[in-house]
Design a protein around this motif. Structure first.
Motif, mmCIF file in Angstrom:
data_model
loop_
_atom_site.group_PDB
_atom_site.id
_atom_site.type_symbol
_atom_site.label_atom_id
_atom_site.label_comp_id
_atom_site.label_asym_id
_atom_site.label_seq_id
_atom_site.Cartn_x
_atom_site.Cartn_y
_atom_site.Cartn_z
ATOM 1 N N GLN A 87 0.672 -1.199 -0.304
ATOM 2 C CA GLN A 87 -0.044 0.125 -0.057
ATOM 3 C C GLN A 87 0.858 1.248 -0.091
ATOM 4 O O GLN A 87 0.757 2.272 -0.028
ATOM 5 C CB GLN A 87 -0.836 0.048 1.348
ATOM 6 N N ASP A 88 1.995 1.117 0.924
ATOM 7 C CA ASP A 88 2.963 3.003 0.742
ATOM 8 C C ASP A 88 3.264 2.643 -0.852
ATOM 9 O O ASP A 88 3.347 3.610 -1.165
ATOM 10 C CB ASP A 88 4.006 2.139 1.548
ATOM 11 N N ALA A 89 4.063 1.385 -0.992
ATOM 12 C CA ALA A 89 4.798 1.773 -2.274
ATOM 13 C C ALA A 89 3.232 2.375 -3.357
ATOM 14 O O ALA A 89 3.733 3.882 -4.401
ATOM 15 C CB ALA A 89 4.776 0.112 -2.986
ATOM 16 N N LEU A 90 2.210 2.391 -3.162
ATOM 17 C CA LEU A 90 0.584 2.833 -4.141
ATOM 18 C C LEU A 90 0.664 4.616 -4.352
ATOM 19 O O LEU A 90 0.739 5.318 -4.615
ATOM 20 C CB LEU A 90 -0.235 2.160 -3.623
ATOM 21 N N SER A 91 1.102 5.356 -2.784
ATOM 22 C CA SER A 91 0.340 6.301 -2.382
ATOM 23 C C SER A 91 1.680 6.676 -2.424
ATOM 24 O O SER A 91 0.872 8.416 -3.077
ATOM 25 C CB SER A 91 0.582 5.829 -1.023
ATOM 26 N N GLU A 92 2.633 6.428 -2.526
ATOM 27 C CA GLU A 92 4.067 7.316 -3.414
ATOM 28 C C GLU A 92 3.501 7.804 -4.456
ATOM 29 O O GLU A 92 4.026 8.741 -5.764
ATOM 30 C CB GLU A 92 5.105 6.005 -3.239
ATOM 31 N N LYS A 93 2.564 6.895 -5.752
ATOM 32 C CA LYS A 93 2.959 6.968 -6.509
ATOM 33 C C LYS A 93 1.433 8.100 -7.458
ATOM 34 O O LYS A 93 1.157 7.555 -8.508
ATOM 35 C CB LYS A 93 3.598 5.304 -8.217
ATOM 36 N N THR A 94 0.441 7.860 -6.797
ATOM 37 C CA THR A 94 -0.963 8.246 -7.266
ATOM 38 C C THR A 94 -0.548 10.248 -7.079
ATOM 39 O O THR A 94 -0.190 10.870 -6.700
ATOM 40 C CB THR A 94 -1.310 8.669 -5.618
ATOM 41 N N PHE A 95 -0.809 10.541 -8.653
ATOM 42 C CA PHE A 95 -1.294 12.001 -8.878
ATOM 43 C C PHE A 95 -2.285 12.390 -8.085
ATOM 44 O O PHE A 95 -3.764 12.079 -8.586
ATOM 45 C CB PHE A 95 -1.217 11.118 -10.369
ATOM 46 N N ARG A 96 -2.410 13.746 -7.559
ATOM 47 C CA ARG A 96 -3.544 14.468 -7.190
ATOM 48 C C ARG A 96 -3.626 15.266 -8.317
ATOM 49 O O ARG A 96 -2.931 15.837 -8.021
ATOM 50 C CB ARG A 96 -3.274 14.088 -5.679
ATOM 51 N N PHE A 97 -4.811 15.698 -8.657
ATOM 52 C CA PHE A 97 -4.812 17.114 -9.314
ATOM 53 C C PHE A 97 -5.470 18.198 -8.038
ATOM 54 O O PHE A 97 -6.474 17.837 -7.107
ATOM 55 C CB PHE A 97 -5.855 17.197 -9.876
ATOM 56 N N LYS A 98 -5.288 19.388 -8.944
ATOM 57 C CA LYS A 98 -5.365 20.458 -7.311
ATOM 58 C C LYS A 98 -5.831 21.414 -7.858
ATOM 59 O O LYS A 98 -5.598 21.982 -8.781
ATOM 60 C CB LYS A 98 -3.617 21.059 -7.050
ATOM 61 N N LYS A 99 -7.253 22.063 -7.865
ATOM 62 C CA LYS A 99 -8.419 22.536 -9.033
ATOM 63 C C LYS A 99 -7.917 24.091 -8.476
ATOM 64 O O LYS A 99 -7.525 25.158 -7.463
ATOM 65 C CB LYS A 99 -9.694 22.671 -8.405
ATOM 66 N N GLN A 100 -7.528 24.851 -9.697
ATOM 67 C CA GLN A 100 -6.490 26.086 -9.121
ATOM 68 C C GLN A 100 -8.065 27.693 -9.327
ATOM 69 O O GLN A 100 -7.876 28.334 -8.626
ATOM 70 C CB GLN A 100 -5.262 26.564 -10.038
ATOM 71 N N TRP A 101 -8.167 26.921 -11.000
ATOM 72 C CA TRP A 101 -10.113 27.803 -11.348
ATOM 73 C C TRP A 101 -10.418 26.941 -11.987
ATOM 74 O O TRP A 101 -9.931 26.112 -12.386
ATOM 75 C CB TRP A 101 -9.094 29.278 -11.744
ATOM 76 N N VAL A 102 -11.508 27.710 -12.144
ATOM 77 C CA VAL A 102 -12.710 26.800 -13.398
ATOM 78 C C VAL A 102 -13.203 28.227 -13.614
ATOM 79 O O VAL A 102 -13.675 28.977 -13.206
ATOM 80 C CB VAL A 102 -13.522 26.082 -12.230
ATOM 81 N N ARG A 103 -13.622 28.472 -15.123
ATOM 82 C CA ARG A 103 -14.461 29.654 -15.647
ATOM 83 C C ARG A 103 -15.169 28.314 -16.472
ATOM 84 O O ARG A 103 -15.021 27.765 -17.059
ATOM 85 C CB ARG A 103 -13.183 30.129 -16.537
ATOM 86 N N SER A 104 -16.707 28.985 -17.227
ATOM 87 C CA SER A 104 -17.284 28.535 -18.019
ATOM 88 C C SER A 104 -16.955 29.141 -19.330
ATOM 89 O O SER A 104 -15.909 30.524 -19.460
ATOM 90 C CB SER A 104 -18.788 29.135 -17.926
ATOM 91 N N THR A 105 -16.685 28.032 -20.178
ATOM 92 C CA THR A 105 -16.097 28.735 -21.632
ATOM 93 C C THR A 105 -17.269 28.802 -22.233
ATOM 94 O O THR A 105 -17.155 29.572 -23.914
ATOM 95 C CB THR A 105 -15.752 27.837 -22.078
ATOM 96 N N TYR A 106 -18.567 29.957 -22.234
ATOM 97 C CA TYR A 106 -19.378 30.232 -22.956
ATOM 98 C C TYR A 106 -19.664 31.716 -22.059
ATOM 99 O O TYR A 106 -19.359 31.556 -21.211
ATOM 100 C CB TYR A 106 -21.211 29.134 -22.961
ATOM 101 N N LEU A 107 -20.077 32.579 -23.768
ATOM 102 C CA LEU A 107 -19.719 33.619 -23.362
ATOM 103 C C LEU A 107 -21.766 34.319 -22.989
ATOM 104 O O LEU A 107 -21.106 35.152 -22.323
ATOM 105 C CB LEU A 107 -19.147 34.693 -24.520
ATOM 106 N N THR A 108 -22.378 33.250 -24.012
ATOM 107 C CA THR A 108 -23.875 34.676 -23.732
ATOM 108 C C THR A 108 -24.139 33.383 -21.981
ATOM 109 O O THR A 108 -25.369 34.556 -21.640
ATOM 110 C CB THR A 108 -24.357 34.417 -24.936
ATOM 111 N N LYS A 109 -24.106 32.200 -22.056
ATOM 112 C CA LYS A 109 -25.117 31.647 -20.513
ATOM 113 C C LYS A 109 -24.032 30.889 -20.417
ATOM 114 O O LYS A 109 -22.902 29.941 -21.019
ATOM 115 C CB LYS A 109 -26.109 30.219 -21.660
ATOM 116 N N ASP A 110 -23.860 30.213 -19.435
ATOM 117 C CA ASP A 110 -23.601 29.185 -18.603
ATOM 118 C C ASP A 110 -23.465 28.003 -18.624
ATOM 119 O O ASP A 110 -22.551 26.903 -18.503
ATOM 120 C CB ASP A 110 -22.988 30.049 -16.688
ATOM 121 N N TYR A 111 -25.002 27.354 -18.964
ATOM 122 C CA TYR A 111 -24.831 26.313 -18.767
ATOM 123 C C TYR A 111 -26.448 25.927 -19.830
ATOM 124 O O TYR A 111 -26.878 27.392 -20.002
ATOM 125 C CB TYR A 111 -26.264 26.123 -17.957
#
Length: 147
Positions: A23-47
């Protein structure tokens, strides 16, 4: 002989020999994402409900993330903060890929034009009527652009 072979196999299977990492060997190789920012790419409507129109692969520079959408255009965001830097509104949006060459962002759009915009400001440098929806990413070779 069969009994001896079966006994040896049983001993090997039950001996505790395992290729499963600890288990220790697995936890050392785990890649984790850290959310820095999130934006909608639509200009006129969010959803837009079930309509997901973001087939354009994001284009990255050292300072920006440039994203197009199939609804209303292209937007550049600051890569660190996520703040909107500029927006290029285009009727029908941009579904194709884009390419950056020097300070030029090149892409085909759904309004029937191929665009060259300033990557830093989003202002149109030139456009060319292709009289069809631009669906593929451009390819640049020397001073020629293929799309």
């Amino acid at each position: 002989m069969k009994l001896l072979t079966a006994s040896l196999l049983s001993v090997l299977l039950l001996s505790g020999c395992s290729l499963i990492p600890k288990q220790d060997a697995l936890s050392e190789k785990t890649f984790r994402f850290k959310k820095q920012w999130v934006r909608s790419t639509y200009l006129t409507k969010d959803y837009l409900g079930v309509r997901s129109l973001n087939p354009m692969k994001p284009v990255l520079t050292n300072d920006m993330v440039i994203i197009g959408n199939g609804v209303d255009g292209v937007t550049a965001f600051d890569r660190i903060s996520g703040s909107r830097l500029w927006t290029k509104k285009i009727k029908g949006g941009v579904s194709s890929g884009a390419e950056i060459v020097a300070d030029d962002l090149l892409f085909g759009a759904s309004d029937g034009f191929f665009y060259c915009v300033d990557v830093n400001t989003g202002r149109t440098k030139w456009s060319f009527p292709i009289k069809a929806e631009g669906l593929g990413a451009p390819f640049v070779s020397g001073k020629r652009v293929y799309f």
